[in-house]
Design a protein around this motif. Structure first.
Motif, PDB file in Angstrom:
ATOM      1  N   UNK A   1       4.188   5.646  -5.612  1.00 47.96           N
ATOM      2  CA  UNK A   1       4.139   5.696  -7.069  1.00 47.96           C
ATOM      3  C   UNK A   1       3.114   6.749  -7.539  1.00 47.96           C
ATOM      4  N   UNK A   2       1.953   6.773  -6.887  1.00 43.99           N
ATOM      5  CA  UNK A   2       0.930   7.741  -7.256  1.00 43.99           C
ATOM      6  C   UNK A   2       1.391   9.167  -7.010  1.00 43.99           C
ATOM      7  N   UNK A   3       2.106   9.395  -5.883  1.00 49.54           N
ATOM      8  CA  UNK A   3       2.589  10.743  -5.573  1.00 49.54           C
ATOM      9  C   UNK A   3       3.669  11.171  -6.550  1.00 49.54           C
ATOM     10  N   UNK A   4       4.518  10.256  -6.966  1.00 50.31           N
ATOM     11  CA  UNK A   4       5.576  10.599  -7.915  1.00 50.31           C
ATOM     12  C   UNK A   4       4.976  10.941  -9.271  1.00 50.31           C
ATOM     13  N   UNK A   5       3.969  10.202  -9.696  1.00 55.01           N
ATOM     14  CA  UNK A   5       3.359  10.482 -10.985  1.00 55.01           C
ATOM     15  C   UNK A   5       2.632  11.830 -10.986  1.00 55.01           C
ATOM     16  N   UNK A   6       2.017  12.141  -9.823  1.00 58.66           N
ATOM     17  CA  UNK A   6       1.284  13.422  -9.760  1.00 58.66           C
ATOM     18  C   UNK A   6       2.180  14.597  -9.415  1.00 58.66           C
TER      19      UNK A   6
ATOM     20  N   UNK B   1       5.140  12.386  -1.137  1.00 59.17           N
ATOM     21  CA  UNK B   1       6.313  11.481  -1.192  1.00 59.17           C
ATOM     22  C   UNK B   1       7.114  11.559   0.098  1.00 59.17           C
ATOM     23  N   UNK B   2       7.337  12.790   0.609  1.00 62.63           N
ATOM     24  CA  UNK B   2       8.102  12.962   1.844  1.00 62.63           C
ATOM     25  C   UNK B   2       7.397  12.318   3.034  1.00 62.63           C
ATOM     26  N   UNK B   3       6.078  12.316   3.043  1.00 65.23           N
ATOM     27  CA  UNK B   3       5.328  11.703   4.139  1.00 65.23           C
ATOM     28  C   UNK B   3       5.331  10.174   4.043  1.00 65.23           C
ATOM     29  N   UNK B   4       5.396   9.640   2.847  1.00 66.74           N
ATOM     30  CA  UNK B   4       5.326   8.189   2.682  1.00 66.74           C
ATOM     31  C   UNK B   4       6.665   7.489   2.890  1.00 66.74           C
TER      32      UNK B   4
ATOM     33  N   UNK C   1       0.835  -1.211   0.000  1.00 71.02           N
ATOM     34  CA  UNK C   1       0.000   0.000   0.000  1.00 71.02           C
ATOM     35  C   UNK C   1       0.866   1.255   0.000  1.00 71.02           C
ATOM     36  N   UNK C   2       1.931   1.280   0.798  1.00 71.26           N
ATOM     37  CA  UNK C   2       2.808   2.445   0.837  1.00 71.26           C
ATOM     38  C   UNK C   2       3.552   2.608  -0.486  1.00 71.26           C
TER      39      UNK C   2
END
Length: 396
Positions: free
Chosen positions: A33-38, A44-47, A27-28
């Motif tokens: 991946x979703x944060x990098x694409x957007x 990203x820093x939180x994950x 899940x993380x």
């Protein structure tokens, strides 16, 4: 309607935990991946911290579990190094089971027997099984092998150990030194994890054989055929189990010198205090003697050094006086005996050379002669030296 609660063992709980961690890790990773694409930097820093925690957590849990398992194993294996008795129990019902059930294994005459009495120290000289020594053994790695054997004491004082082994020809369970057991079956011995029953070569094959009426010897049915070819026909053979039971420690014998009353304790305390004071005084006296001996040795070394220096100085003065006397004697002799004229410093020395002229008669060249002479006055003879010109006589 409530569901029945099923017991969950450690393996099931560990598998559920690993599955949950894998699900959270996936899940993380999907969130990153979703944060990098957007292009969401904050997401990203939180994950990332959560991803690191999920990655490191299994390793930490694995290390902790390994340590706990090692400690639990060591605790479970502690009993293998403790001296234990062996208790015999019949596997199948028998009219002879009352002679065997709950009875202890004893050692006598290089063999193991089953007895219904605990042997006493004053019965060792009697010719009976009761006089044997109760089995008190533990597991020990057998030399030059990859398995564990078993040893037992054969007497209480001193506690001498012997190896337990099975005779390869008769299948009798015996005890002896390593040289006696080497050529027979020495292991691997082990025990079950739950009931601590003895095993040999991975299974329980011990049997009791009635060699004489009421006397049961311990055998190992290696062929699992009831010792068909090892004992006489008609001999009773009963399958038994051997259970390890920790040896009961007897009550320590009271010290006859131990004080019992208050007055005796006070007297002992005073005596101990006096003895400690004497030991302290003796120690101080020895320390003082050692210091005094060191001081005397140091003073003696200084005195020896001083005497050595004085002797060296005196010897140097003697050598100097001897050299001065020798110089004075030589000076006196030189004054009374002057040197020879040739050795005087005012001696006159010169070199003369003469060359011959050409003679007209024979047209030959004269030879050239060089001579050296020294002239001095002879003080004692008074004769004068007349110089003569060196010459060469013509050869006719």
């Amino acid at each position: 309607m409530s569901l029945p609660q099923l017991p969950i063992d450690e393996d099931t709980l560990r598998k559920l935990s690993d599955r949950l961690l894998d699900h959270q890790l996936e899940a993380q990773l999907a969130a990153i991946r979703l944060a990098v694409r957007s292009g969401d930097v904050n997401q990203v820093a939180m994950a990332i911290p959560m991803l690191l925690a999920l990655t490191i957590c299994p390793a930490m849990l694995g290390t902790q579990e390994a340590i706990r398992q090692s400690q639990s194993k060591n605790k479970r294996e502690e009993h293998r190094a403790r001296r234990c008795n062996l208790i015999a129990t019949c596997v199948k019902p028998s009219i002879r089971s009352r002679d065997i059930n709950g009875k202890i294994i004893v050692l006598k005459d290089s063999k193991l027997y089953i007895t219904n009495e605990v042997p006493t120290s004053d019965a060792e000289g009697q010719d009976s099984v009761v006089s044997g020594h109760p089995f008190a053994g533990y597991f020990l790695p057998y030399p030059d092998s990859q398995y564990e054997g078993i040893v037992s004491t054969i007497c209480e004082d001193p506690p001498i150990l012997n190896w337990i082994y099975v005779d390869k020809d008769t299948y009798e369970v015996k005890y002896g030194l390593r040289v006696d057991a080497q050529q027979h079956i020495t292991g691997p011995f082990d025990c079950t994890s739950q009931d601590r029953r003895m095993t040999l070569e991975g299974w329980e094959g011990f049997v009791a054989v009635e060699e004489y009426p009421g006397i049961w010897a311990l055998y190992f049915d290696r062929d699992d055929n009831g010792l068909r070819s090892k004992v006489a026909l008609g001999t009773r053979v009963l399958e038994i189990e051997l259970t390890r039971r920790e040896k009961k420690e007897p009550k320590p014998k009271p010290d006859p010198n131990q004080p019992q009353t208050l007055d005796e304790k006070m007297k002992q305390h005073k005596e101990q205090t006096r003895r400690e004071e004497e030991e302290r005084e003796e120690f101080n006296r020895m320390q003082a003697e050692q210091l005094e001996a060191a001081r005397i040795a140091e003073a003696q070394a200084r005195e020896d050094e001083r005497l050595g220096n004085a002797m060296r100085k005196e010897q140097e003065e003697k050598d100097m006086s001897r050299d001065m006397e020798r110089l004075n004697v030589e000076a006196s002799e030189a004054a009374h005996h002057p040197p020879s004229p040739s050795a005087r410093t005012d001696t006159i020395s010169f070199w003369s050379s003469a060359a011959g002229a050409d003679e007209e008669d024979n047209g030959s060249d004269d030879r050239s002669v060089t001579a050296a002479s020294s002239l001095s006055d002879r003080e004692r003879a008074g004769d004068e030296q007349v110089y003569k010109r060196p010459y060469v006589e013509d050869v006719p």
